[in-house]
Write a protein that holds these residues in place. Structure first.
Motif, short mmCIF file in Angstrom:
data_model
loop_
_atom_site.label_atom_id
_atom_site.label_comp_id
_atom_site.label_asym_id
_atom_site.label_seq_id
_atom_site.Cartn_x
_atom_site.Cartn_y
_atom_site.Cartn_z
N MET A 146 0.82 -1.20 0.00
CA MET A 146 0.00 0.00 0.00
C MET A 146 0.86 1.26 0.00
O MET A 146 0.53 2.25 -0.66
CB MET A 146 -0.94 -0.02 1.20
CG MET A 146 -2.06 -1.03 1.08
SD MET A 146 -3.12 -1.09 2.57
CE MET A 146 -3.88 0.53 2.52
N ALA A 147 1.97 1.22 0.73
CA ALA A 147 2.88 2.37 0.74
C ALA A 147 3.46 2.60 -0.64
O ALA A 147 3.61 3.75 -1.08
CB ALA A 147 3.99 2.15 1.77
N LEU A 148 3.80 1.51 -1.35
CA LEU A 148 4.30 1.64 -2.72
C LEU A 148 3.24 2.27 -3.61
O LEU A 148 3.55 3.16 -4.43
CB LEU A 148 4.71 0.27 -3.27
CG LEU A 148 5.10 0.23 -4.76
CD1 LEU A 148 6.29 1.14 -5.03
CD2 LEU A 148 5.40 -1.21 -5.19
N LYS A 149 2.00 1.83 -3.47
CA LYS A 149 0.93 2.40 -4.29
C LYS A 149 0.79 3.89 -4.03
O LYS A 149 0.62 4.69 -4.96
CB LYS A 149 -0.39 1.68 -4.02
CG LYS A 149 -1.52 2.18 -4.92
CD LYS A 149 -2.77 1.33 -4.81
CE LYS A 149 -3.84 1.85 -5.78
NZ LYS A 149 -5.07 1.04 -5.74
N ALA A 150 0.88 4.29 -2.77
CA ALA A 150 0.79 5.71 -2.43
C ALA A 150 1.95 6.49 -3.05
O ALA A 150 1.77 7.62 -3.54
CB ALA A 150 0.77 5.90 -0.92
N GLU A 151 3.15 5.90 -3.03
CA GLU A 151 4.31 6.56 -3.66
C GLU A 151 4.10 6.76 -5.15
O GLU A 151 4.44 7.81 -5.71
CB GLU A 151 5.56 5.71 -3.44
CG GLU A 151 6.11 5.69 -2.02
CD GLU A 151 7.30 4.76 -1.89
OE1 GLU A 151 7.98 4.52 -2.91
OE2 GLU A 151 7.55 4.27 -0.78
N ILE A 152 3.54 5.76 -5.81
CA ILE A 152 3.27 5.86 -7.25
C ILE A 152 2.27 6.98 -7.52
O ILE A 152 2.46 7.80 -8.43
CB ILE A 152 2.75 4.52 -7.80
CG1 ILE A 152 3.83 3.44 -7.70
CG2 ILE A 152 2.30 4.67 -9.27
CD1 ILE A 152 3.30 2.03 -7.92
N LEU A 153 1.22 7.03 -6.71
CA LEU A 153 0.21 8.07 -6.89
C LEU A 153 0.81 9.46 -6.67
O LEU A 153 0.49 10.41 -7.39
CB LEU A 153 -0.96 7.82 -5.94
CG LEU A 153 -1.85 6.63 -6.30
CD1 LEU A 153 -2.70 6.21 -5.12
CD2 LEU A 153 -2.73 6.97 -7.50
N GLN A 154 1.70 9.58 -5.69
CA GLN A 154 2.36 10.86 -5.46
C GLN A 154 3.24 11.24 -6.65
O GLN A 154 3.32 12.42 -7.02
CB GLN A 154 3.21 10.79 -4.19
CG GLN A 154 2.41 10.89 -2.90
CD GLN A 154 3.30 10.90 -1.69
OE1 GLN A 154 3.36 9.92 -0.96
NE2 GLN A 154 4.01 11.99 -1.48
N ALA A 155 3.91 10.25 -7.24
CA ALA A 155 4.76 10.52 -8.39
C ALA A 155 3.91 10.97 -9.59
O ALA A 155 4.31 11.86 -10.35
CB ALA A 155 5.57 9.28 -8.75
N ILE A 156 2.74 10.35 -9.75
CA ILE A 156 1.83 10.76 -10.83
C ILE A 156 1.40 12.20 -10.61
O ILE A 156 1.39 13.02 -11.53
CB ILE A 156 0.61 9.82 -10.89
CG1 ILE A 156 1.04 8.41 -11.32
CG2 ILE A 156 -0.45 10.38 -11.85
CD1 ILE A 156 -0.07 7.38 -11.22
N TYR A 157 1.04 12.50 -9.36
CA TYR A 157 0.62 13.87 -9.05
C TYR A 157 1.76 14.86 -9.31
O TYR A 157 1.54 15.94 -9.87
CB TYR A 157 0.16 13.95 -7.60
CG TYR A 157 -0.03 15.37 -7.14
CD1 TYR A 157 -1.12 16.12 -7.59
CD2 TYR A 157 0.87 15.98 -6.27
CE1 TYR A 157 -1.29 17.43 -7.19
CE2 TYR A 157 0.70 17.28 -5.87
CZ TYR A 157 -0.38 18.01 -6.33
OH TYR A 157 -0.54 19.31 -5.95
N ALA A 158 2.99 14.50 -8.92
CA ALA A 158 4.13 15.39 -9.11
C ALA A 158 4.39 15.67 -10.59
O ALA A 158 4.83 16.76 -10.97
CB ALA A 158 5.38 14.79 -8.48
N SER A 159 4.08 14.68 -11.43
CA SER A 159 4.30 14.86 -12.87
C SER A 159 3.17 15.64 -13.53
O SER A 159 3.32 16.15 -14.64
CB SER A 159 4.45 13.50 -13.57
OG SER A 159 3.22 12.78 -13.54
N GLU A 160 2.03 15.73 -12.84
CA GLU A 160 0.88 16.46 -13.40
C GLU A 160 0.10 17.12 -12.26
O GLU A 160 -0.99 16.68 -11.88
CB GLU A 160 -0.03 15.51 -14.17
CG GLU A 160 -1.10 16.20 -14.99
CD GLU A 160 -2.00 15.20 -15.72
OE1 GLU A 160 -3.01 15.66 -16.26
OE2 GLU A 160 -1.68 14.00 -15.74
N PRO A 161 0.66 18.20 -11.66
CA PRO A 161 0.06 18.81 -10.46
C PRO A 161 -1.34 19.36 -10.68
O PRO A 161 -2.08 19.58 -9.71
CB PRO A 161 1.04 19.95 -10.12
CG PRO A 161 2.31 19.59 -10.82
CD PRO A 161 1.91 18.86 -12.05
N SER A 162 -1.73 19.59 -11.91
CA SER A 162 -3.07 20.12 -12.16
C SER A 162 -4.16 19.09 -11.88
O SER A 162 -5.33 19.44 -11.72
CB SER A 162 -3.19 20.61 -13.61
OG SER A 162 -2.96 19.54 -14.51
#
Length: 203
Positions: free
Chosen positions: A129-145
Motif C-alpha cells: 500500500m505504501a508503494l501504491k501511495a508513492e506511485i500516486l504521489q509521483a503521478i501527481y508530481a508529474s501532473e500537479p493540475s
C-alpha cells in the motif's frame, strides 16, 4: 553491484542443478526476483523485466498457492515500472499484488474488512500500500493540475494509519507511522492551499 550480480548468478547456477523446466524449486523464482530488483536499481529495464516476468511465470505455474511470494513478485514489477516512470503499469501491478495477497481486501478500507489473515500478511500489505501511495504521489508530481492521484494517496495513508495500529511488532508500527507523518507533511507543505482535502478524505 557487480558482487551482488555475481552472487545471484552463482545462486542461479546452483539452483538450476537441482531444478528442471518441468519441476523447478521455489528458490529459483526467488533468485530471479532478486535479479529483477538488481537490474531495476541499476536502470536496466529490459533485464529487470525479463527476470521479474520469468520469476512470476515460474511461481504462478508451479507454486500457485504461494500467494505471498507471487504478491511479492508483482510488487517488485510495480516498483520496477515506478522507477522507470511507467506509472500506469506500476499501478496495475501494485493493485494486482494487493489482490493476490488478500483477495478479500475490498476498496482499501481496513475498517470494514477486519479479516483474520490480515495479521499474517499485515507487514506485506503495509509495504504494498505504501508503494501504491508513492506511485500516486509521483503521478501527481508529474501532473500537479490533476489532484485525483493526491486524493487517493491521502486515502491510502489514512488506511495505513489504521493498519499500522494492528501490527503486533511495535517497531514496524512506529516506523510505518513515521513514514506516514513524513509524507503527509511533504504533501501539505506542497499544497497548503488545498487543505480542504483533509476533510474530503477523512470525514
Amino acid at each position: 553491484y557487480n558482487d551482488v550480480l555475481n552472487f545471484l548468478n552463482e545462486a542461479l547456477r546452483i539452483c538450476n542443478i537441482y531444478s528442471s523446466e518441468d519441476n523447478p524449486i521455489d528458490l529459483l523464482s526467488f533468485i530471479l526476483e532478486g535479479k529483477g530488483a538488481y537490474f531495476t536499481k541499476i536502470g536496466e529495464l529490459d533485464s529487470a523485466r525479463f527476470n521479474l516476468y520469468k520469476s512470476l511465470e515460474i511461481h504462478s505455474k508451479h507454486f500457485p498457492d504461494d500467494r505471498q511470494m507471487i504478491s511479492k513478485i508483482l510488487e517488485s514489477i510495480g516498483d520496477m515500472y515506478k522507477n522507470f516512470r511507467l506509472f500506469d503499469s506500476a499501478l496495475y501491478y501494485t493493485q494486482k499484488a494487493l489482490i493476490k495477497l488478500i483477495p478479500e481486501f475490498d476498496d482499501l478500507d481496513y475498517r470494514i474488512n477486519r479479516i483474520l489473515n490480515f495479521d499474517e500478511n499485515l507487514p506485506d500489505l503495509i509495504q504494498i500500500m505504501a508503494l501504491k501511495a508513492e506511485i500516486l504521489q509521483a503521478i501527481y508530481a508529474s501532473e500537479p493540475s490533476n489532484i485525483d492521484p493526491l486524493v487517493e494517496a491521502l486515502k491510502i495513508y489514512d488506511q495505513l494509519d489504521h493498519l499500522s495500529n494492528g501490527v503486533k511488532n511495535s517497531d514496524l508500527a512506529e516506523e510505518s507511522k513515521l513514514f506516514i507523518i513524513s509524507d503527509f507533511h511533504q504533501i501539505y507543505n506542497n499544497q497548503k492551499c488545498q487543505l480542504f482535502l483533509i476533510f474530503f478524505c477523512f470525514h
